[in-house]
Design a protein around this motif. Sequence first.
Motif, short mmCIF file in Angstrom:
data_model
loop_
_atom_site.label_atom_id
_atom_site.label_comp_id
_atom_site.label_asym_id
_atom_site.label_seq_id
_atom_site.Cartn_x
_atom_site.Cartn_y
_atom_site.Cartn_z
N ASP A 1 15.33 5.55 14.58
CA ASP A 1 14.05 6.02 14.06
C ASP A 1 12.97 5.40 14.94
O ASP A 1 12.91 4.19 15.08
CB ASP A 1 13.88 5.57 12.62
N PRO A 2 12.13 6.22 15.55
CA PRO A 2 11.14 5.68 16.47
C PRO A 2 10.00 4.91 15.80
O PRO A 2 9.24 4.25 16.48
CB PRO A 2 10.60 6.93 17.18
N GLY A 3 9.90 4.97 14.47
CA GLY A 3 8.81 4.28 13.78
C GLY A 3 8.98 2.78 13.86
O GLY A 3 10.04 2.24 13.56
N ILE A 4 7.92 2.07 14.21
CA ILE A 4 8.00 0.63 14.43
C ILE A 4 8.24 -0.14 13.12
O ILE A 4 8.91 -1.15 13.11
CB ILE A 4 6.76 0.11 15.17
N ASN A 5 7.68 0.31 12.02
CA ASN A 5 7.82 -0.40 10.74
C ASN A 5 8.72 0.35 9.76
O ASN A 5 8.75 0.03 8.58
CB ASN A 5 6.44 -0.62 10.10
#
Length: 63
Positions: free
Chosen positions: A25-29
């Motif tokens: 998942d490319p989302g950082i958080n």
Amino acid sequence: MGTVTAPTTSINEGTFAQFSATATDPGINDSLTYTWNFGDGFNPISGRDITHTFADNGTYKIL
């Protein structure tokens, strides 16, 4: 993007099967949750690497 690994042969009822999933998942958080629904009337199972026993013979769609 993800990958699911599952048995490629028939499984007899009462025998456990191993399943594994990986995803990015490319989302950082963001965090990932893996939930398996085997379509056999049992509650869904959470986890990346799990085992499941099918109580009855049949063809099941795993979600």
